[in-house]
Design an enzyme around this catalytic site. Sequence first.
Site, PDB file in Angstrom:
ATOM      1  N   SER A  50       0.613  -0.847   0.138  1.00 13.04           N
ATOM      2  CA  SER A  50       0.037   0.048   0.206  1.00 13.04           C
ATOM      3  C   SER A  50       0.608   1.214  -0.424  1.00 13.04           C
ATOM      4  CB  SER A  50      -0.844   0.313   1.697  1.00 13.04           C
ATOM      5  OG  SER A  50       0.086  -0.173   2.484  1.00 13.04           O
ATOM      6  N   ASP A  84      -1.290  -2.030  -3.882  1.00 17.63           N
ATOM      7  CA  ASP A  84      -3.097  -1.693  -3.452  1.00 17.63           C
ATOM      8  C   ASP A  84      -2.979  -0.133  -3.175  1.00 17.63           C
ATOM      9  OD1 ASP A  84      -4.282  -3.417  -2.091  1.00 17.63           O
ATOM     10  OD2 ASP A  84      -3.763  -3.025  -0.329  1.00 17.63           O
ATOM     11  N   GLU A 136     -11.750  -0.533  -8.746  1.00 19.89           N
ATOM     12  CA  GLU A 136     -12.652  -1.040  -8.743  1.00 19.89           C
ATOM     13  C   GLU A 136     -13.907  -0.557  -8.142  1.00 19.89           C
ATOM     14  OE1 GLU A 136     -12.017  -1.433  -3.839  1.00 19.89           O
ATOM     15  OE2 GLU A 136     -13.725  -0.421  -3.376  1.00 19.89           O
ATOM     16  N   HIS A 215     -11.353  -7.030  -1.765  1.00 19.32           N
ATOM     17  CA  HIS A 215     -10.408  -6.581  -0.721  1.00 19.32           C
ATOM     18  C   HIS A 215     -11.774  -6.465   0.351  1.00 19.32           C
ATOM     19  CE1 HIS A 215      -8.108  -3.134  -2.767  1.00 19.32           C
ATOM     20  NE2 HIS A 215      -9.172  -4.208  -3.974  1.00 19.32           N
ATOM     21  N   ASP A 260      -4.491  -8.128   5.087  1.00 18.95           N
ATOM     22  CA  ASP A 260      -3.836  -8.108   5.294  1.00 18.95           C
ATOM     23  C   ASP A 260      -4.103  -7.679   7.342  1.00 18.95           C
ATOM     24  OD1 ASP A 260      -1.591  -5.785   6.400  1.00 18.95           O
ATOM     25  OD2 ASP A 260      -2.797  -4.282   5.750  1.00 18.95           O
ATOM     26  N   SER A 261      -5.204  -7.470   7.877  1.00 15.46           N
ATOM     27  CA  SER A 261      -5.677  -7.948   9.100  1.00 15.46           C
ATOM     28  C   SER A 261      -5.215  -8.982   9.871  1.00 15.46           C
ATOM     29  CB  SER A 261      -6.645  -6.745   9.066  1.00 15.46           C
ATOM     30  OG  SER A 261      -7.648  -5.735   8.655  1.00 15.46           O
TER      31      SER A 261
HETATM   32  P1  13P Z   1      -8.605  -6.839   5.619  1.00 17.63           P
HETATM   33  O1  13P Z   1      -7.688  -5.287   6.231  1.00 17.63           O
HETATM   34  O2  13P Z   1      -9.812  -7.868   5.375  1.00 17.63           O
HETATM   35  O3  13P Z   1      -7.134  -7.349   6.013  1.00 17.63           O
HETATM   36  O4  13P Z   1      -8.758  -6.482   3.762  1.00 17.63           O
HETATM   37  C1  13P Z   1      -6.704  -5.676   3.474  1.00 17.63           C
HETATM   38  C2  13P Z   1      -7.440  -5.306   1.900  1.00 17.63           C
HETATM   39  O5  13P Z   1      -8.577  -5.728   1.512  1.00 17.63           O
HETATM   40  C3  13P Z   1      -6.005  -4.867   1.165  1.00 17.63           C
HETATM   41  O6  13P Z   1      -6.474  -4.357  -0.120  1.00 17.63           O
HETATM   42  O1  G3H Z   2      -6.262  -1.802   2.180  1.00 15.89           O
HETATM   43  C1  G3H Z   2      -5.639  -1.678   3.265  1.00 15.89           C
HETATM   44  C2  G3H Z   2      -4.961  -2.048   3.602  1.00 15.89           C
HETATM   45  O2  G3H Z   2      -4.981  -2.818   4.712  1.00 15.89           O
HETATM   46  C3  G3H Z   2      -3.410  -1.689   3.599  1.00 15.89           C
HETATM   47  O3  G3H Z   2      -3.857  -0.708   5.061  1.00 15.89           O
HETATM   48  O4  G3H Z   2      -2.701   1.079   4.110  1.00 15.89           O
HETATM   49  O5  G3H Z   2      -2.734   0.483   6.397  1.00 15.89           O
HETATM   50  O6  G3H Z   2      -0.989  -0.111   4.976  1.00 15.89           O
HETATM   51  P1  G3H Z   2      -2.491   0.222   4.903  1.00 15.89           P
HETATM   52 ZN    ZN Z   3      -8.229  -3.654   0.465  1.00 17.57          ZN
END
Ligand code: 13P
Ligand code: G3H
Ligand code: ZN
Length: 313
Positions: A50, A84, A136, A215, A260-261
């Site tokens: 990101s 991302d 998107e 996502h 990601d989370s």
């Molecule tokens: P989560 O927060 O559900 O992991 O989604 C991550 C994401 O969509 C990154 O683009």
């Molecule tokens: O879509 C979001 C992703 O979890 C990236 O998060 O912008 O904190 O790196 P971030």
């Molecule tokens: Zn995302």
Amino acid sequence: MPLVTTTEMFKKAYDGGYAIGAFNVNNMEIVQGITEAARELHSPVILQASAGARKYAQAAYLKHLVEAAVEATNDEIPIALHLDHGADFDICKDCIDNGFTSVMIDGSSRPYEENIEVSKQVADYAHEHGVVVEAELGTLAGIEDDVNVAAETAQYTDPDQVVDFVNRTGVDSLAIAIGTSHGAYKFKPGTQPHIRLDILADIVEKLPGFPIVLHGSSSVPQEHVKTINEYGGALQGAIGIPEDQLREAAKSAVCKINIDSDLRLAMTAGVREHLTKYPSHFDPRQYLSDGRNNVKVLVRDKIINVLGSENKA
Ligand code: 13P
Ligand code: G3H
Ligand code: ZN
């Protein structure tokens, strides 16, 4: 095998009824945990950065960490490097010019015609340089349970717009909003977590053969939430997407699932538990090893139980 685009990955995933995991990377331990799991399970994988990741780690470090992963995995698995949530043409161009094999232009918060314009501009430039593009359509947000049905439906991707959007932009994949959302708090406690697989089915009918992206697809594993809270954390009411629903989506046209989370939770649970159990430790290699191992175990589980991408390299 150098870094690859997602074209071949998505074609095989679509035909094979599975999805590729797109995992966010921010540091070395996360890159290693993800790619070691993917290598052991012979799974293709997308590593995505990101704008926040590029700011935290510096773009050059991230790029070379990913290139190091290609080398360390002995070229045994296809790895794509993806931007991302690219906010505008300039950040997408910078990534295209600097070795990314895939970029996302996120114009979803812009008016429809503006979203088309910027997505097409990125797609034209990317394609001239052999890079693929995700765009998107729809608003990814937490669904409040007191929102009425009409307002709720308005946040989802409108199946009637997808053909026009894809044709006019020329993008290679489409991220849609069907009830997923970013972060660890996706649904209110006491409500039934669900995504709108019926809207996905409508979109697939309109766009047969076209790769769809989800996502906000972390499932927020409760064992990590529990560990974090047991070892001094304070995460209340963290709820994710049910994994069986993600698996259903992966069997259909969803070729890329963003996570990601869950990586953050796995890493934090490992580090918190280690530091509490071994208060005398102060060598980062000790506690980061536990975080990295948790990331690896999590990604293994996703590949086997959610994505279905095992042995597809
Ligand atoms: P989560 O927060 O559900 O992991 O989604 C991550 C994401 O969509 C990154 O683009
Ligand atoms: O879509 C979001 C992703 O979890 C990236 O998060 O912008 O904190 O790196 P971030
Ligand atoms: Zn995302």
